[in-house]
Design a protein around this motif. Structure first.
Motif, PDB file in Angstrom:
ATOM      1  N   THR A  91       0.972  -1.101  -0.002  1.00  0.00           N
ATOM      2  CA  THR A  91       0.063  -0.053   0.051  1.00  0.00           C
ATOM      3  C   THR A  91       0.774   1.023  -0.033  1.00  0.00           C
ATOM      4  O   THR A  91       2.054   1.038   0.136  1.00  0.00           O
ATOM      5  CB  THR A  91      -0.879  -0.004   1.297  1.00  0.00           C
ATOM      6  N   ASN A  92       0.198   2.391  -0.156  1.00  0.00           N
ATOM      7  CA  ASN A  92       0.977   3.690  -0.128  1.00  0.00           C
ATOM      8  C   ASN A  92       1.737   3.905   1.152  1.00  0.00           C
ATOM      9  O   ASN A  92       0.901   3.862   2.189  1.00  0.00           O
ATOM     10  CB  ASN A  92       0.142   4.757  -0.314  1.00  0.00           C
ATOM     11  N   GLY A  93       2.895   4.352   1.186  1.00  0.00           N
ATOM     12  CA  GLY A  93       3.632   4.394   2.364  1.00  0.00           C
ATOM     13  C   GLY A  93       4.588   3.104   2.801  1.00  0.00           C
ATOM     14  O   GLY A  93       4.821   3.274   3.889  1.00  0.00           O
ATOM     15  N   ALA A  94       4.249   2.038   2.221  1.00  0.00           N
ATOM     16  CA  ALA A  94       4.573   0.515   2.688  1.00  0.00           C
ATOM     17  C   ALA A  94       6.378   0.813   2.767  1.00  0.00           C
ATOM     18  O   ALA A  94       7.041  -0.264   3.359  1.00  0.00           O
ATOM     19  CB  ALA A  94       4.235  -0.291   1.925  1.00  0.00           C
ATOM     20  N   GLY A  95       6.875   1.786   1.938  1.00  0.00           N
ATOM     21  CA  GLY A  95       8.357   1.767   2.172  1.00  0.00           C
ATOM     22  C   GLY A  95       9.127   1.017   0.715  1.00  0.00           C
ATOM     23  O   GLY A  95      10.244   1.179   0.721  1.00  0.00           O
ATOM     24  N   LYS A  96       8.115   1.025  -0.320  1.00  0.00           N
ATOM     25  CA  LYS A  96       8.701   0.644  -1.731  1.00  0.00           C
ATOM     26  C   LYS A  96       9.828   1.578  -2.302  1.00  0.00           C
ATOM     27  O   LYS A  96      10.743   0.977  -2.714  1.00  0.00           O
ATOM     28  CB  LYS A  96       7.661   0.451  -2.575  1.00  0.00           C
ATOM     29  N   SER A  97       9.399   2.917  -2.393  1.00  0.00           N
ATOM     30  CA  SER A  97      10.503   3.807  -3.086  1.00  0.00           C
ATOM     31  C   SER A  97      11.658   3.905  -1.939  1.00  0.00           C
ATOM     32  O   SER A  97      12.728   4.182  -2.704  1.00  0.00           O
ATOM     33  CB  SER A  97       9.507   5.213  -3.254  1.00  0.00           C
ATOM     34  N   THR A  98      11.300   3.934  -0.612  1.00  0.00           N
ATOM     35  CA  THR A  98      12.446   3.960   0.354  1.00  0.00           C
ATOM     36  C   THR A  98      13.513   2.944   0.105  1.00  0.00           C
ATOM     37  O   THR A  98      14.784   2.787  -0.078  1.00  0.00           O
ATOM     38  CB  THR A  98      12.095   4.074   1.690  1.00  0.00           C
ATOM     39  N   LEU A  99      12.789   1.601  -0.213  1.00  0.00           N
ATOM     40  CA  LEU A  99      13.893   0.262  -0.629  1.00  0.00           C
ATOM     41  C   LEU A  99      14.636   0.535  -1.858  1.00  0.00           C
ATOM     42  O   LEU A  99      15.748   0.342  -1.948  1.00  0.00           O
ATOM     43  CB  LEU A  99      12.791  -0.794  -0.572  1.00  0.00           C
ATOM     44  N   ILE A 100      13.797   1.097  -2.934  1.00  0.00           N
ATOM     45  CA  ILE A 100      14.454   1.343  -4.281  1.00  0.00           C
ATOM     46  C   ILE A 100      15.657   2.345  -3.979  1.00  0.00           C
ATOM     47  O   ILE A 100      16.954   2.201  -4.391  1.00  0.00           O
ATOM     48  CB  ILE A 100      13.491   1.847  -5.262  1.00  0.00           C
ATOM     49  N   ASN A 101      15.286   3.228  -3.027  1.00  0.00           N
ATOM     50  CA  ASN A 101      16.423   4.427  -2.971  1.00  0.00           C
ATOM     51  C   ASN A 101      17.601   3.881  -2.336  1.00  0.00           C
ATOM     52  O   ASN A 101      18.805   4.432  -2.553  1.00  0.00           O
ATOM     53  CB  ASN A 101      15.775   5.454  -2.281  1.00  0.00           C
ATOM     54  N   MET A 102      17.385   2.994  -1.155  1.00  0.00           N
ATOM     55  CA  MET A 102      18.622   2.613  -0.848  1.00  0.00           C
ATOM     56  C   MET A 102      19.320   1.565  -1.630  1.00  0.00           C
ATOM     57  O   MET A 102      20.770   1.421  -1.515  1.00  0.00           O
ATOM     58  CB  MET A 102      18.146   1.616   0.764  1.00  0.00           C
ATOM     59  N   LEU A 103      18.722   0.859  -2.453  1.00  0.00           N
ATOM     60  CA  LEU A 103      19.372  -0.120  -3.431  1.00  0.00           C
ATOM     61  C   LEU A 103      19.925   0.449  -4.274  1.00  0.00           C
ATOM     62  O   LEU A 103      21.255   0.256  -4.823  1.00  0.00           O
ATOM     63  CB  LEU A 103      18.252  -1.236  -4.033  1.00  0.00           C
ATOM     64  N   SER A 104      19.618   1.931  -4.860  1.00  0.00           N
ATOM     65  CA  SER A 104      20.090   2.420  -5.948  1.00  0.00           C
ATOM     66  C   SER A 104      21.245   3.517  -5.323  1.00  0.00           C
ATOM     67  O   SER A 104      22.041   3.745  -6.278  1.00  0.00           O
ATOM     68  CB  SER A 104      19.187   3.439  -6.651  1.00  0.00           C
ATOM     69  N   GLY A 105      21.541   3.641  -4.097  1.00  0.00           N
ATOM     70  CA  GLY A 105      22.384   4.690  -3.441  1.00  0.00           C
ATOM     71  C   GLY A 105      21.929   6.062  -3.261  1.00  0.00           C
ATOM     72  O   GLY A 105      22.724   6.800  -3.208  1.00  0.00           O
ATOM     73  N   GLU A 106      20.446   6.276  -3.548  1.00  0.00           N
ATOM     74  CA  GLU A 106      20.054   7.634  -3.324  1.00  0.00           C
ATOM     75  C   GLU A 106      19.973   7.983  -1.973  1.00  0.00           C
ATOM     76  O   GLU A 106      20.325   9.421  -1.728  1.00  0.00           O
ATOM     77  CB  GLU A 106      18.585   7.551  -3.874  1.00  0.00           C
ATOM     78  N   ILE A 107      19.780   7.133  -1.054  1.00  0.00           N
ATOM     79  CA  ILE A 107      19.719   7.515   0.332  1.00  0.00           C
ATOM     80  C   ILE A 107      20.486   6.094   1.195  1.00  0.00           C
ATOM     81  O   ILE A 107      20.551   5.232   0.774  1.00  0.00           O
ATOM     82  CB  ILE A 107      18.580   7.459   0.961  1.00  0.00           C
ATOM     83  N   PRO A 108      21.299   6.721   1.924  1.00  0.00           N
ATOM     84  CA  PRO A 108      21.960   5.406   2.796  1.00  0.00           C
ATOM     85  C   PRO A 108      20.976   4.545   3.447  1.00  0.00           C
ATOM     86  O   PRO A 108      20.049   5.261   4.280  1.00  0.00           O
ATOM     87  CB  PRO A 108      23.347   6.057   3.553  1.00  0.00           C
TER      88      PRO A 108
END
Ligand SMILES: Nc1ncnc2c1ncn2[C@@H]1O[C@H](COP(=O)(O)OP(=O)(O)OP(=O)(O)O)[C@@H](O)[C@H]1O
Ligand SMILES: [Mg+2]
Length: 249
Positions: free
Chosen positions: A40-57
């Motif tokens: 669902t919205n806010g489940a953390g999917k984009s945050t997970l992608i951002n950690m995998l891609s190196g956008e955020i530590p």
């Protein structure tokens, strides 16, 4: 070769102040597969992608790309090592043509600083790469069209093309089907099915029909945590997933 793990996230956790957006997520992306992440919205999917891609530590956990620990690597460094991504919001340069957008993406892969405003002839090797990526993404008839004039679906195709122009082995795609009509969705699904052969693809998507059609594996996130990660058939019949997310799907 299929089955080879290209990207592995282990125990990935991300906290924003008191909120744990992603909690101890472990997942592997194998070459030759589309691995969908739903929730669902806010489940953390984009945050997970951002950690995998190196956008955020990550707050905790590690990321391995092609067997190498890249947790401390920046996003551009990971991109040069074969990790490509697209964003949930469209990120094309509207005043540049389709081909120019792809060329900028191809040049971004170069290790030295590049001057995107210089004439393409100064960076000749990026042009065929850009051309091939645009054709692969189905934009051969729109190479000279300004990106700002493309339809929404074409813009998302261009984002995939820009991602391909960086010669990735792993593609992290954040809602590439969002806002697309039926025909554009079909085109994108056909493209993903075609790209699967040479890549490991992580697909974050809300369109469940599309997910169940294209995914080889599905990971379900609820409140930052993985509640299931299995074949589509197993996920579909999981009582826990039904209760938490899928409802009557
Ligand atoms: N930069 C940030 N600062 C603070 N909180 C954030 C930040 N980015 C995300 N969050 C929070 O982390 C949680 C997970 O957000 P995330 O964007 O990863 O969800 P998502 O699964 O991609 O959702 P959606 O399906 O709506 O795109 C949300 O509660 C969000 O508000
Ligand atoms: Mg998101």
């Amino acid at each position: 070769m299929s089955g080879e793990v290209l990207l592995r996230g282990s125990g990935l956790t991300r906290r924003w102040g008191g909120l744990t957006a992603v909690s101890r997520v472990t997942l592997e992306l194998e070459r030759g597969t589309v691995h969908a992440v739903i929730g669902t919205n806010g489940a953390g999917k984009s945050t997970l992608i951002n950690m995998l891609s190196g956008e955020i530590p990550p707050s905790e956990g590690r990321v391995e790309l092609l067997g190498q620990d890249v947790t401390g690597w920046s996003q551009p460094r990971r991109a040069r090592a074969g990790l490509g991504r697209s964003y949930q919001r469209t990120t094309v340069f509207p005043n540049f043509t389709v081909l120019e957008n792809c060329r900028l993406a191809a040049q971004a892969r170069k290790p030295r600083p590049w001057r995107w405003w210089q004439d393409a002839s100064r960076c000749p090797d990026s042009v065929p790469v850009a051309h091939e990526a645009a054709v692969r993404a189905g934009l051969q008839h729109l190479l000279d069209r300004e990106a700002g004039l493309l339809s929404h679906g074409q813009k998302r195709q261009l984002e995939i093309a820009m991602c391909l122009a960086t010669a990735p082995q792993v593609l992290l795609l954040d809602e590439p089907l969002a806002g697309m009509g039926a025909e554009e969705t079909e085109r994108m699904l056909a493209l993903l099915a075609e790209l699967r052969a040479g890549h490991a693809i992580l697909l974050v998507e809300h369109d469940m029909d599309a997910v169940f059609r294209v995914a080889d594996r599905i990971t379900v996130m609820v409140n930052g945590a993985v509640i299931a990660s299995d074949t589509p058939q197993a996920v579909r019949s999981s009582a826990e997933v039904q209760a938490a997310y899928l409802g009557g799907h």
